[in-house]
Design a protein around this motif. Sequence first.
Motif, PDB file in Angstrom:
ATOM      1  N   ARG A   1      57.142  35.452  29.698  1.00 59.42           N
ATOM      2  CA  ARG A   1      55.838  34.902  30.064  1.00 59.42           C
ATOM      3  C   ARG A   1      54.859  35.007  28.893  1.00 59.42           C
ATOM      4  NH1 ARG A   1      54.618  38.088  34.147  1.00 59.42           N
ATOM      5  NH2 ARG A   1      55.578  36.763  35.725  1.00 59.42           N
ATOM      6  N   VAL A   2      54.895  36.140  28.202  1.00 63.15           N
ATOM      7  CA  VAL A   2      53.992  36.340  27.063  1.00 63.15           C
ATOM      8  C   VAL A   2      54.335  35.411  25.916  1.00 63.15           C
ATOM      9  CG1 VAL A   2      53.333  37.982  25.258  1.00 63.15           C
ATOM     10  CG2 VAL A   2      53.398  38.713  27.647  1.00 63.15           C
ATOM     11  N   ILE A   3      55.627  35.242  25.636  1.00 65.93           N
ATOM     12  CA  ILE A   3      56.050  34.334  24.560  1.00 65.93           C
ATOM     13  C   ILE A   3      55.605  32.908  24.874  1.00 65.93           C
ATOM     14  CG2 ILE A   3      58.074  33.275  23.477  1.00 65.93           C
ATOM     15  CD1 ILE A   3      59.447  36.036  23.736  1.00 65.93           C
ATOM     16  N   LEU A   4      55.794  32.493  26.137  1.00 64.84           N
ATOM     17  CA  LEU A   4      55.357  31.155  26.533  1.00 64.84           C
ATOM     18  C   LEU A   4      53.843  31.020  26.396  1.00 64.84           C
ATOM     19  CD1 LEU A   4      55.961  28.363  27.748  1.00 64.84           C
ATOM     20  CD2 LEU A   4      55.734  29.399  30.029  1.00 64.84           C
ATOM     21  N   SER A   5      53.128  32.056  26.807  1.00 63.14           N
ATOM     22  CA  SER A   5      51.674  32.037  26.684  1.00 63.14           C
ATOM     23  C   SER A   5      51.249  31.937  25.220  1.00 63.14           C
ATOM     24  CB  SER A   5      51.079  33.304  27.310  1.00 63.14           C
ATOM     25  OG  SER A   5      49.726  33.463  26.956  1.00 63.14           O
TER      26      SER A   5
ATOM     27  N   THR B   1      62.157  43.183  34.827  1.00 68.73           N
ATOM     28  CA  THR B   1      60.712  42.956  34.871  1.00 68.73           C
ATOM     29  C   THR B   1      60.139  42.817  33.462  1.00 68.73           C
ATOM     30  OG1 THR B   1      60.543  44.215  36.929  1.00 68.73           O
ATOM     31  CG2 THR B   1      58.512  43.870  35.685  1.00 68.73           C
ATOM     32  N   LYS B   2      60.579  43.702  32.570  1.00 71.58           N
ATOM     33  CA  LYS B   2      60.110  43.643  31.182  1.00 71.58           C
ATOM     34  C   LYS B   2      60.522  42.331  30.512  1.00 71.58           C
ATOM     35  CE  LYS B   2      59.975  48.630  30.277  1.00 71.58           C
ATOM     36  NZ  LYS B   2      60.594  49.743  29.511  1.00 71.58           N
ATOM     37  N   ASN B   3      61.767  41.908  30.736  1.00 71.63           N
ATOM     38  CA  ASN B   3      62.239  40.659  30.132  1.00 71.63           C
ATOM     39  C   ASN B   3      61.471  39.455  30.670  1.00 71.63           C
ATOM     40  OD1 ASN B   3      64.151  41.902  28.516  1.00 71.63           O
ATOM     41  ND2 ASN B   3      65.782  41.725  30.052  1.00 71.63           N
TER      42      ASN B   3
END
Length: 444
Positions: free
Chosen positions: A22-26, A15-17
Amino acid sequence: MTMNEQSLDRLDARTKNREARRVILSSYLGSTIEYYDFLLYASASALVFPKVFFAQLDPLAGTIAAYGTFAAGYIARPLGGAIFGHFGDRLGRKRMLILSMLIMGVASTLIGLIPPKEVIGSAGAIVLVLLRVMQGIAVGGEWGGAALMALEHSTHGKRGFAASFTNAGAPTGAALGTFILGMFAALPEAQFLAWGWRIPFLLSVLLLVIGLVIRSKVSESPIFAAAVAKDEAEGTTKKKVPIVEVLRRPRALIYTMLSGGAGFALQVFLATFAVGYAVEHGAPRQSVLYVFALASLLQVAFVVAMGRVSDHFGRRPVMLVGLVAFIALIYPMFGWLASRNILLIFLALTIGLLCHALIYGPLAAFVSERFGTTARYTGASLGYQFATLLGAGFTPGILASIYAASQRDTAPVVLYLAAMSVVSAIFILLTKESKDHDLHTYEH
């Protein structure tokens, strides 16, 4: 540990990965949209604004004046870093990212709506400067939040790689903006200057909607959330003022500013002076814009790769190699830019952007890792934005001025850029390597 507990740990790790990705893509997509707006202005200041808002001046004087409005955005960036950094360290990273993107999208769209000089006279230039200041405040707040979200969601040993995606958004945005501007540059010059240049700025409203949807779906930084939870558990009621924490020990701020300055000088030199120099020497305007866009796309992979390399070898060695390579290659690059040969111009821009990637890839982690969690947004934003002001804000105007004063001799330009690179190299050498810092406990 029971089998059920092991399964839960693996599920939690997955889940963390997934959230980290998702955050890096954002961060990457959000930074792309922000820098599309911000660096589109760079190309327009070289090719459009001197003729639209400063047509009454001599062409070279008009270019210098347009670069002055370009500098206004960089002057405003530290202010944006201070404002958004303060609230980002108090209220969280995510909220500030959404707000910064909203301000940038509105400002860029309004630039495309400024009436021509024939309608409002010199007031158009004033409005242009005000909107450029809004852009600067927005991007000043954007970078710190995007970089920290990626950095603070990543695992130890991958921080340079994760944070580099924020900086990779800059060449992506530059490529997108330059490519779209290049499409409209194919119009007859009268139509391009009358309305064609406006369309890329008006498209910002569509990118704004996309960006806001992406930003709304990511979670808050776990390191920031842990720091808040710790304060609550310890009953800490009096919060520190982030900017006071940073300024109480200003060495990290000063060193990051001077270490990063040359990287931004190189970035803006390629986006403005180099493009204009190639066109001035007879290369087709649209072709130069297209090859710069293509070289910028290639740089995206370079930036991310160099961020990953810095996780292994350290931020400092990678950045120093980039500065040394740039000093060695800057003089021959001018010959290629003046050749009117599109392949040689492409080679010059690609090599220049590769040198920049060596500096720029590790830079997000290099800056962010020097500050503690409770002041990291403020410290990283101010260090980075002061570096942009020092390295990029005045560089186009300075280069254009010394180029004009020397009767279009490139030697002073080469010396100026080389001197900035030497200064940055010295301050990188004076800093400690940061790739192994523990972000949960580190206080600068």
